[in-house]
Design an enzyme around this catalytic site. Structure first.
Site, PDB file in Angstrom:
ATOM      1  N   LYS A 124     -95.169  40.615  31.940  1.00 34.57           N
ATOM      2  CA  LYS A 124     -95.397  39.306  31.312  1.00 34.57           C
ATOM      3  C   LYS A 124     -94.071  38.577  31.152  1.00 34.57           C
ATOM      4  O   LYS A 124     -93.029  39.192  30.976  1.00 34.57           O
ATOM      5  CB  LYS A 124     -96.023  39.490  29.932  1.00 34.57           C
ATOM      6  CG  LYS A 124     -97.539  39.549  29.950  1.00 34.57           C
ATOM      7  CD  LYS A 124     -98.059  39.400  28.531  1.00 34.57           C
ATOM      8  CE  LYS A 124     -99.559  39.492  28.446  1.00 34.57           C
ATOM      9  NZ  LYS A 124    -100.033  39.401  27.061  1.00 34.57           N
TER      10      LYS A 124
ATOM     11  N   ARG B 262    -110.499  38.243  15.224  1.00 29.85           N
ATOM     12  CA  ARG B 262    -110.726  36.862  14.755  1.00 29.85           C
ATOM     13  C   ARG B 262    -112.182  36.472  14.935  1.00 29.85           C
ATOM     14  O   ARG B 262    -112.815  35.919  14.065  1.00 29.85           O
ATOM     15  CB  ARG B 262    -109.837  35.885  15.531  1.00 29.85           C
ATOM     16  CG  ARG B 262    -108.375  36.006  15.197  1.00 29.85           C
ATOM     17  CD  ARG B 262    -107.536  35.305  16.200  1.00 29.85           C
ATOM     18  NE  ARG B 262    -107.747  35.873  17.534  1.00 29.85           N
ATOM     19  CZ  ARG B 262    -107.056  35.560  18.606  1.00 29.85           C
ATOM     20  NH1 ARG B 262    -106.126  34.644  18.547  1.00 29.85           N
ATOM     21  NH2 ARG B 262    -107.294  36.134  19.765  1.00 29.85           N
TER      22      ARG B 262
ATOM     23  N   HIS C 166    -101.164  36.831  12.197  1.00 34.76           N
ATOM     24  CA  HIS C 166    -100.604  38.191  12.320  1.00 34.76           C
ATOM     25  C   HIS C 166    -100.137  38.682  10.942  1.00 34.76           C
ATOM     26  O   HIS C 166    -100.381  39.821  10.561  1.00 34.76           O
ATOM     27  CB  HIS C 166     -99.398  38.208  13.265  1.00 34.76           C
ATOM     28  CG  HIS C 166     -99.708  37.894  14.696  1.00 34.76           C
ATOM     29  ND1 HIS C 166     -98.991  36.983  15.431  1.00 34.76           N
ATOM     30  CD2 HIS C 166    -100.660  38.372  15.540  1.00 34.76           C
ATOM     31  CE1 HIS C 166     -99.474  36.922  16.653  1.00 34.76           C
ATOM     32  NE2 HIS C 166    -100.492  37.749  16.756  1.00 34.76           N
TER      33      HIS C 166
ATOM     34  N   SER D 220    -101.162  32.876  19.224  1.00 35.46           N
ATOM     35  CA  SER D 220     -99.786  32.552  19.622  1.00 35.46           C
ATOM     36  C   SER D 220     -99.787  31.514  20.737  1.00 35.46           C
ATOM     37  O   SER D 220     -98.926  30.627  20.783  1.00 35.46           O
ATOM     38  CB  SER D 220     -99.062  33.813  20.109  1.00 35.46           C
ATOM     39  OG  SER D 220     -98.905  34.715  19.060  1.00 35.46           O
TER      40      SER D 220
HETATM   41  O1  PNS Z   1    -100.689  40.814  21.499  1.00 37.71           O
HETATM   42  P1  PNS Z   1    -101.301  41.399  22.741  1.00 37.71           P
HETATM   43  O2  PNS Z   1    -100.603  40.885  23.987  1.00 37.71           O
HETATM   44  O3  PNS Z   1    -102.789  41.202  22.795  1.00 37.71           O
HETATM   45  O4  PNS Z   1    -101.020  42.996  22.655  1.00 37.71           O
HETATM   46  C1  PNS Z   1    -101.513  43.850  23.657  1.00 37.71           C
HETATM   47  C2  PNS Z   1    -101.038  45.306  23.447  1.00 37.71           C
HETATM   48  C3  PNS Z   1     -99.546  45.374  23.338  1.00 37.71           C
HETATM   49  C4  PNS Z   1    -101.647  45.844  22.165  1.00 37.71           C
HETATM   50  C5  PNS Z   1    -101.561  46.118  24.664  1.00 37.71           C
HETATM   51  O5  PNS Z   1    -101.158  45.473  25.826  1.00 37.71           O
HETATM   52  C6  PNS Z   1    -101.056  47.556  24.692  1.00 37.71           C
HETATM   53  O6  PNS Z   1    -101.522  48.393  23.952  1.00 37.71           O
HETATM   54  N1  PNS Z   1    -100.083  47.825  25.594  1.00 37.71           N
HETATM   55  C7  PNS Z   1     -99.511  49.141  25.780  1.00 37.71           C
HETATM   56  C8  PNS Z   1     -99.960  49.776  27.094  1.00 37.71           C
HETATM   57  C9  PNS Z   1    -101.056  50.782  26.870  1.00 37.71           C
HETATM   58  O7  PNS Z   1    -100.968  51.673  26.045  1.00 37.71           O
HETATM   59  N2  PNS Z   1    -102.167  50.634  27.642  1.00 37.71           N
HETATM   60  C10 PNS Z   1    -103.314  51.516  27.569  1.00 37.71           C
HETATM   61  C11 PNS Z   1    -104.311  51.069  26.518  1.00 37.71           C
HETATM   62  S1  PNS Z   1    -105.768  50.486  27.270  1.00 37.71           S
END
Ligand code: PNS
Length: 172
Positions: free
Chosen positions: A41, A90, A17, A128
């Protein structure tokens, strides 16, 4: 002023990250690393702990700051006058899901662009969840996370019994 948002769970932040954060910070005036508060979560670290680890890690990146958000990412961008989402890639396996999210976010707000940055090859295998698993099983994660995160992982797992550890490893 070009403002970008790098969103994620960061449970916990890894050197992978950090690699993306440093690369992204060179491309924009201001980078907001947005830690998601996702009520569906059950993260290992609380939102406050994840924010604290992120703030510590960002000390060396002058134009980056951390914040948290819940709800739609595009709304967080709008609130912060940002129009770029930064995502790290990645491997090809990341691409399909990220591509879908990028198009969905564009559908939600046509002014928002998602930019994908390639992580350094040395972190291509790092996540992670693997850091949590290695740490929970007593392995050495010093190569994968900042020093303070390594310490926090040790403290966290030292205070959990085996059943709780198993449940936490399985959550991503
Ligand atoms: O580190 P992660 O868990 O892969 O991050 C995921 C994240 C936070 C980027 C994703 O879950 C997100 O954008 N959540 C916000 C909800 C949202 O906007 N959803 C619509 C987009 S498809």
């Amino acid at each position: 002023m070009k403002i970008a948002v790098y969103p994620g769970s960061f449970d916990p932040i890894t050197n992978g990250h950090l690699d993306i954060i440093i690369r992204a910070s060179k491309l924009v005036d201001k980078l907001i690393v947005a830690v998601v508060e996702n009520p569906t979560k059950q993260p290992l670290f609380t939102l406050e702990e994840r924010l604290c680890m992120m703030t510590e890690a960002l000390k060396c990146v002058k134009n980056a700051k951390t914040d948290s958000f819940k709800g739609l990412l595009v709304n967080f961008l709008k609130k912060n006058k940002a129009n770029v989402i930064v995502k790290g890639l990645r491997a090809v396996s990341d691409f399909e899901f990220e591509y879908q999210m990028a198009l969905m976010n564009r559908q939600l707000d046509k002014d928002i662009e998602t930019v994908f940055l390639m992580t350094s090859a040395k972190y291509a295998f790092l996540s992670s969840s693997s850091v949590r698993e290695i740490s929970a099983l007593g392995g050495n994660v010093s190569e994968f996370v900042p020093k303070r995160v390594e310490k926090r992982l040790k403290v966290k797992y030292a205070s959990m019994d085996n059943l709780k550890i198993k449940q936490k490893i399985e959550v991503d």
